[in-house]
Structure formats: structure tokens, C-alpha cells
Write a protein that holds these residues in place. Sequence first.
Motif, PDB file in Angstrom:
ATOM      1  N   ARG A 133      -1.798   7.994   0.612  1.00 58.24           N
ATOM      2  CA  ARG A 133      -3.132   8.590   0.533  1.00 58.24           C
ATOM      3  C   ARG A 133      -4.115   7.870   1.435  1.00 58.24           C
ATOM      4  O   ARG A 133      -4.120   6.643   1.469  1.00 58.24           O
ATOM      5  CB  ARG A 133      -3.610   8.475  -0.924  1.00 58.24           C
ATOM      6  CG  ARG A 133      -5.096   8.677  -1.110  1.00 58.24           C
ATOM      7  CD  ARG A 133      -5.537   8.389  -2.535  1.00 58.24           C
ATOM      8  NE  ARG A 133      -6.970   8.553  -2.642  1.00 58.24           N
ATOM      9  CZ  ARG A 133      -7.859   7.590  -2.414  1.00 58.24           C
ATOM     10  NH1 ARG A 133      -7.458   6.376  -2.087  1.00 58.24           N
ATOM     11  NH2 ARG A 133      -9.144   7.844  -2.509  1.00 58.24           N
ATOM     12  N   GLY A 135      -8.222   7.528   1.847  1.00 56.54           N
ATOM     13  CA  GLY A 135      -9.532   7.827   1.248  1.00 56.54           C
ATOM     14  C   GLY A 135     -10.644   7.514   2.243  1.00 56.54           C
ATOM     15  O   GLY A 135     -10.393   7.428   3.455  1.00 56.54           O
ATOM     16  N   ASP A 172      -2.091  -0.676  -0.245  1.00 56.11           N
ATOM     17  CA  ASP A 172      -2.247   0.746  -0.564  1.00 56.11           C
ATOM     18  C   ASP A 172      -1.319   1.174  -1.701  1.00 56.11           C
ATOM     19  O   ASP A 172      -0.125   0.901  -1.665  1.00 56.11           O
ATOM     20  CB  ASP A 172      -1.926   1.610   0.674  1.00 56.11           C
ATOM     21  CG  ASP A 172      -3.077   1.647   1.657  1.00 56.11           C
ATOM     22  OD1 ASP A 172      -4.242   1.692   1.196  1.00 56.11           O
ATOM     23  OD2 ASP A 172      -2.830   1.609   2.876  1.00 56.11           O
TER      24      ASP A 172
HETATM   25  N1  LIG Z   1      -5.963  -4.255  -4.515  1.00 57.19           N
HETATM   26  C1  LIG Z   1      -6.839  -4.694  -3.599  1.00 57.19           C
HETATM   27  N2  LIG Z   1      -7.371  -5.921  -3.680  1.00 57.19           N
HETATM   28  C2  LIG Z   1      -8.253  -6.358  -2.764  1.00 57.19           C
HETATM   29  N3  LIG Z   1      -8.685  -5.637  -1.714  1.00 57.19           N
HETATM   30  C3  LIG Z   1      -8.214  -4.402  -1.573  1.00 57.19           C
HETATM   31  C4  LIG Z   1      -7.267  -3.864  -2.505  1.00 57.19           C
HETATM   32  N4  LIG Z   1      -6.989  -2.614  -2.115  1.00 57.19           N
HETATM   33  C5  LIG Z   1      -7.728  -2.380  -1.003  1.00 57.19           C
HETATM   34  N5  LIG Z   1      -8.459  -3.436  -0.660  1.00 57.19           N
HETATM   35  C6  LIG Z   1      -9.401  -3.530   0.494  1.00 57.19           C
HETATM   36  O1  LIG Z   1     -10.120  -2.292   0.637  1.00 57.19           O
HETATM   37  C7  LIG Z   1     -10.259  -1.936   2.016  1.00 57.19           C
HETATM   38  C8  LIG Z   1     -10.161  -0.428   2.200  1.00 57.19           C
HETATM   39  O2  LIG Z   1      -8.887   0.075   1.791  1.00 57.19           O
HETATM   40  P1  LIG Z   1      -8.353   1.504   2.277  1.00 57.19           P
HETATM   41  O3  LIG Z   1      -8.571   1.657   3.744  1.00 57.19           O
HETATM   42  O4  LIG Z   1      -6.971   1.700   1.771  1.00 57.19           O
HETATM   43  O5  LIG Z   1      -9.373   2.470   1.478  1.00 57.19           O
HETATM   44  P2  LIG Z   1      -9.171   3.928   0.942  1.00 57.19           P
HETATM   45  O6  LIG Z   1      -7.989   3.979   0.042  1.00 57.19           O
HETATM   46  O7  LIG Z   1      -9.163   4.814   2.130  1.00 57.19           O
HETATM   47  O8  LIG Z   1     -10.544   4.150   0.138  1.00 57.19           O
HETATM   48  P3  LIG Z   1     -10.890   4.711  -1.341  1.00 57.19           P
HETATM   49  O9  LIG Z   1      -9.795   4.317  -2.284  1.00 57.19           O
HETATM   50  O10 LIG Z   1     -12.191   4.061  -1.685  1.00 57.19           O
HETATM   51  O11 LIG Z   1     -11.011   6.187  -1.232  1.00 57.19           O
HETATM   52  C9  LIG Z   1      -9.143  -2.662   2.743  1.00 57.19           C
HETATM   53  O12 LIG Z   1      -9.655  -3.203   3.936  1.00 57.19           O
HETATM   54  C10 LIG Z   1      -8.691  -3.760   1.813  1.00 57.19           C
HETATM   55  O13 LIG Z   1      -9.052  -5.012   2.309  1.00 57.19           O
END
Ligand SMILES: Nc1ncnc2c1ncn2[C@@H]1O[C@H](COP(=O)(O)OP(=O)(O)OP(=O)(O)O)[C@@H](O)[C@H]1O
Length: 190
Positions: A133, A135, A172
Amino acid sequence: MQNISNQKKMLRQKMRQLRIENQILQQKKNKQLNRNIVQYIHKKHFRSQKVAFFWPLEFEADIRDSLHELYRQGYRILLPETPPVGLALQFHLWYPEVQLRPGRYKTLYPDTEIMHPQIIMLPLLAFDRKGNRLGYGGGYYDRTLAVYPTVKTAGIAFSYQEVSTVPVEKFDCSLQTIITETEIIYSQKD
Ligand SMILES: Nc1ncnc2c1ncn2[C@@H]1O[C@H](COP(=O)(O)OP(=O)(O)OP(=O)(O)O)[C@@H](O)[C@H]1O
Ligand SMILES: Nc1nc2c(c(=O)[nH]1)N(C=O)[C@@H](CNc1ccc(C(=O)N[C@@H](CCC(=O)O)C(=O)O)cc1)CN2
């Protein structure tokens, strides 16, 4: 070769654009999408279970019919409050008459008691058949699923949001199921 975070950024831009182009067509598909959401919940989950949804932002799937329908059938519907970046989402009990409050990033949430969901339905910009996914990039849902490792997860999308591969990073979390207006995809054991 670009790093994954740049690949994600570019895919986000592309999918945002595609969503704008699909805005009118999308409205026609909402009904079928809502039907599939309710069907998925019926098939997999009992009444009175706590199901976390989201209140749609502009251009997202309008899933409000599902919230009303499932509420009427006795499910408990929860909506997320968006905390500062770095924290997990918190889910509040929703009911049809409740007043919604403005939260971060134009989100709306009910300021009611906090509850823990058994099923989390997730918004997304893009998905692939393996359940990966993409986001908006806040990392909110990845952090939230880290807190709830045993909940069932289902992404909600239109079929045009499918891509062959979503770039993934180690943090992710993938989805067990993806619900679109044309099909319910079981990407992992659910
Ligand atoms: N479990 C986690 N613990 C700490 N940091 C995290 C974790 N998961 C994600 N992150 C941080 O969050 C940032 C954004 O993650 P990502 O690009 O996957 O967002 P997204 O899934 O697209 O957004 P959203 O879930 O808000 O719709 C990453 O740069 C990462 O550093
Ligand atoms: N309806 C809905 N609620 C949700 C999410 C979501 O994706 N959709 N979230 C998922 O994590 C959390 C909120 N996180 C968000 C993080 C960033 C942006 C954001 O960057 N918004 C852009 C505009 C987005 C657009 O219109 O395309 C911005 O503010 O510039 C939005 C929500 C929790 N609630």
C-alpha cells in the motif's frame, strides 16, 4: 537507481493526478464499492465487532454509506484522530448524529471515547496484488499497525489505483485484503 523513498514520492504524484482525472468516473463507482465493503464485512466478521474506517477527504472514495449501513446493523464504527507525525492514530467511536471535529490535514473525527479496533479499513493512493500500500507519506497507518499486529486489514480503493508493484520499505505493513468496486482481493490469508 533511485532510492525507494523517491520512487514513492513520484508514484504519489502520479496517483494524485490520476485521482483528479478520475473524479467524475469515481463517483459512479462509489455505490458498487460500498456494496463490496459491506459484503466483505458480512462474509468475514461478526456483528458488534469494532471496525475502524476513515472519514473521506476530497478525492477519496466516499464510503459514508458503508459506515451508516454497518452502524445500523450493529457494528461499532471507529474513526481515526490524526496525532502529530511520529505517533499512531487513535480511534474514536462514531455514530450518525455525532459532531465531527476538524483534525490535522483536513481530517474530521468524533471527539468521543477511544476504542481499539478488530478490523482496520485503510485509505490508500496505490496498491498492488501482493497487498502493498502507498499512502500520503505520513507513515500513520504503518505506525498504527505496529501497535495492532493482530488486527485484520483491508485497503479501500478503486481499481484504477492498482499498480504492478508498490515500492516498499522495511517498515511498510502490507494489507490482507483490498476492496475495490470490481473485486475483493485476498492478498494474504484472512
Ligand atoms: N512503524 C514505524 N515506526 C517508525 N517510523 C515509521 C514506521 N512506519 C513508518 N514510519 C516512518 O513514516 C514515514 C512515511 O512512511 P510511508 O512512506 O510508508 O507512509 P504512507 O504509508 O504512505 O503514509 P500513511 O500511512 O500516513 O498513509 C517513513 O519515512 C518512515 O520513516
Ligand atoms: N480520509 C483519510 N483519513 C486519514 C488518512 C487518509 O489517508 N485519509 N490518513 C492516512 O494516513 C491519516 C491522516 N494522514 C494524512 C497525512 C498526510 C496528508 C496529506 O499530505 N495531505 C495533503 C493533501 C492530500 C490530497 O488532497 O491529495 C496535504 O495536506 O497537502 C493527509 C492525511 C488519518 N486519517
